[in-house]
Design an enzyme around this catalytic site. Sequence first.
Site, PDB file in Angstrom:
ATOM      1  N   HIS A 104      24.279 -24.989   3.486  1.00  0.00           N
ATOM      2  CA  HIS A 104      24.760 -24.716   2.125  1.00  0.00           C
ATOM      3  C   HIS A 104      23.832 -23.672   1.491  1.00  0.00           C
ATOM      4  CE1 HIS A 104      25.820 -25.255  -2.088  1.00  0.00           C
ATOM      5  NE2 HIS A 104      26.939 -25.805  -1.666  1.00  0.00           N
TER       6      HIS A 104
ATOM      7  N   GLU B  40      31.896 -19.890   0.753  1.00  0.00           N
ATOM      8  CA  GLU B  40      31.541 -20.070  -0.665  1.00  0.00           C
ATOM      9  C   GLU B  40      30.701 -18.887  -1.135  1.00  0.00           C
ATOM     10  OE1 GLU B  40      31.191 -24.863  -1.510  1.00  0.00           O
ATOM     11  OE2 GLU B  40      29.466 -23.589  -1.868  1.00  0.00           O
TER      12      GLU B  40
END
Length: 219
Positions: A89, A138
């Site tokens: 992430h 993302e």
Amino acid sequence: MIFINFKTYETGTGEKALEMVKTLESVSRETGVKLIPIVQALDLRMIAGQTSLEVWVQGIDNITYGAHTGHTLPEGVLLAGAKGAVLNHSENKALNVEDLAGRNQRARDVGLKTLIFADSTDELRQAISLKPDFVSYEPPELIGSSDKSVATEKPDIVKKAVNIAKNADIPLIVGAGIQTKEDITTSLNLGASGFAIASGIMNAENPRTVIENLAKGFK
Ligand code: G3P
């Protein structure tokens, strides 16, 4: 399918995290949309023992049993009830490609599913080469946004990411700023398979209403 990333929000910590999971469980039952909480390692055992939802953890390290103070052991995560782990992430990047490959491999060795995040199509290709169960695109600059999303701002890149993932037969999850059912519908129409959402739900005054509304985007 929506992955709800609890991050370290107060609403995603301790007893409040359990309360959030109970809301997700109830909305998932009522709408038929698969909701997957991604919880903090500290809360994992407590939560996994009290929900019928599949629960994932926010990360694991590339280690085995032994002397690794402060690390997150894949075996421990599995024993605590996780079904999967997210990796790379943008708020918790792997050290390098080898480290990421090692974490992904360790997850597979113990039987955890993986979702690898990417912040560009180059990173996405790298992630795909490791053959995780899911990949996610993302754009970091839109994470946490309350008025712009990957769906409204980056439709062309989402489309490109969908094609890259489709060629490898890996479902593409999109995230960053997703808040509305329109974000969901737009992304599904572009070919996304699912979503990763945090602030829109974790910071909401009424998370149930937000999730119910997001679920309508799947109809
Ligand atoms: O992992 C999902 C997350 O990074 C998206 O965050 O707050 O933009 O929904 P947010």
